[in-house]
Design an enzyme around this catalytic site. Structure first.
Site, PDB file in Angstrom:
ATOM      1  N   TYR A  16     -19.307 -51.371  60.898  1.00  0.00           N
ATOM      2  CA  TYR A  16     -19.063 -52.448  61.859  1.00  0.00           C
ATOM      3  C   TYR A  16     -19.644 -53.757  61.366  1.00  0.00           C
ATOM      4  O   TYR A  16     -20.726 -53.781  60.779  1.00  0.00           O
ATOM      5  CB  TYR A  16     -19.669 -52.109  63.232  1.00  0.00           C
ATOM      6  CG  TYR A  16     -18.902 -51.026  63.930  1.00  0.00           C
ATOM      7  CD1 TYR A  16     -17.715 -51.315  64.601  1.00  0.00           C
ATOM      8  CD2 TYR A  16     -19.323 -49.713  63.876  1.00  0.00           C
ATOM      9  CE1 TYR A  16     -16.979 -50.308  65.202  1.00  0.00           C
ATOM     10  CE2 TYR A  16     -18.593 -48.705  64.471  1.00  0.00           C
ATOM     11  CZ  TYR A  16     -17.421 -49.015  65.130  1.00  0.00           C
ATOM     12  OH  TYR A  16     -16.684 -48.014  65.723  1.00  0.00           O
ATOM     13  N   GLY A  26     -15.646 -61.506  54.593  1.00  0.00           N
ATOM     14  CA  GLY A  26     -15.765 -60.568  53.475  1.00  0.00           C
ATOM     15  C   GLY A  26     -16.875 -59.548  53.618  1.00  0.00           C
ATOM     16  O   GLY A  26     -17.134 -58.786  52.689  1.00  0.00           O
ATOM     17  N   ASN A  50      -5.814 -48.731  65.804  1.00  0.00           N
ATOM     18  CA  ASN A  50      -6.619 -49.813  65.237  1.00  0.00           C
ATOM     19  C   ASN A  50      -5.949 -50.296  63.942  1.00  0.00           C
ATOM     20  O   ASN A  50      -6.408 -50.055  62.832  1.00  0.00           O
ATOM     21  CB  ASN A  50      -8.057 -49.347  64.984  1.00  0.00           C
ATOM     22  CG  ASN A  50      -8.992 -50.490  64.670  1.00  0.00           C
ATOM     23  OD1 ASN A  50      -8.570 -51.599  64.391  1.00  0.00           O
ATOM     24  ND2 ASN A  50     -10.281 -50.204  64.698  1.00  0.00           N
ATOM     25  N   TYR A  80      -8.567 -50.791  55.407  1.00  0.00           N
ATOM     26  CA  TYR A  80      -8.906 -49.644  54.574  1.00  0.00           C
ATOM     27  C   TYR A  80      -7.874 -49.432  53.463  1.00  0.00           C
ATOM     28  O   TYR A  80      -8.233 -49.158  52.322  1.00  0.00           O
ATOM     29  CB  TYR A  80      -9.081 -48.380  55.412  1.00  0.00           C
ATOM     30  CG  TYR A  80     -10.237 -48.472  56.377  1.00  0.00           C
ATOM     31  CD1 TYR A  80     -11.487 -48.910  55.963  1.00  0.00           C
ATOM     32  CD2 TYR A  80     -10.075 -48.156  57.717  1.00  0.00           C
ATOM     33  CE1 TYR A  80     -12.545 -49.021  56.844  1.00  0.00           C
ATOM     34  CE2 TYR A  80     -11.129 -48.266  58.608  1.00  0.00           C
ATOM     35  CZ  TYR A  80     -12.359 -48.691  58.169  1.00  0.00           C
ATOM     36  OH  TYR A  80     -13.407 -48.808  59.041  1.00  0.00           O
TER      37      TYR A  80
END
Length: 171
Positions: free
Chosen positions: A97, A106, A135, A142
């Protein structure tokens, strides 16, 4: 701005709890009912549970600081502390998180790179994580970082069953 990592210790439990509550709530409250969110936050981020996680030798937490401000955190699990898979050749990213005010700078990449560094140091073959199928922002992030979908599993928000994609990054 200088970025530094600090491995969390048991006496960091209150900072971890407060930051976990805030970042999880900021991320998922718009997509869940207040009752579901409250139940999950109380169940998953209470100090007793977090003390147990901090004391588990198969789990580790890392705070990311931007200057003196807590900007993000990472929770990594080795088998048998993993939430699924439990492969001794893997490292799970259970939580990753970044605080709202630091998003888009970044810092997510910095956290992923820290996880990769730790996995390689521990001689793991791959990283994996679960991400909620709704999400889309996180799934895109990812995939951009070399993860691919490798399955799915159930994730419970209170009493509500949701589906997480299992995403994997080979090292």
């Amino acid at each position: 701005m200088q970025l530094t990592f600090q491995q969390c210790r048991p006496d960091d439990v209150h900072a971890l709890r407060d930051f976990s509550y805030r970042t999880f709530n900021d991320t998922f409250a718009p997509m869940n009912t207040p009752a579901t969110m409250q139940a999950y936050l109380e169940q998953s981020f209470n100090t007793n549970k977090l003390h147990g996680e901090l004391s588990d030798s198969n789990s580790s937490f890392y705070f990311l600081y931007a200057g003196r401000e807590l900007a993000g955190y990472l929770k990594l699990n080795e088998s048998p502390a993993q939430t699924d898979i439990n492969d001794p050749h893997s490292l799970e990213i259970e939580r990753i998180y970044v605080a709202k005010e630091f998003q888009g700078k970044g810092f997510g990449y910095v956290l992923i790179n820290k996880a990769v560094e730790i996995a390689k140091m521990r001689k793991k073959f791959y990283l994996w994580l679960g991400v909620w199928e709704k999400n889309h922002k996180a799934i895109f992030f990812y995939k951009k970082n070399g993860f691919y979908e490798a399955g799915a599993h159930s994730f419970f928000m209170g009493e509500e069953e949701q589906t997480d994609f299992i995403m994997r990054k080979d090292l």
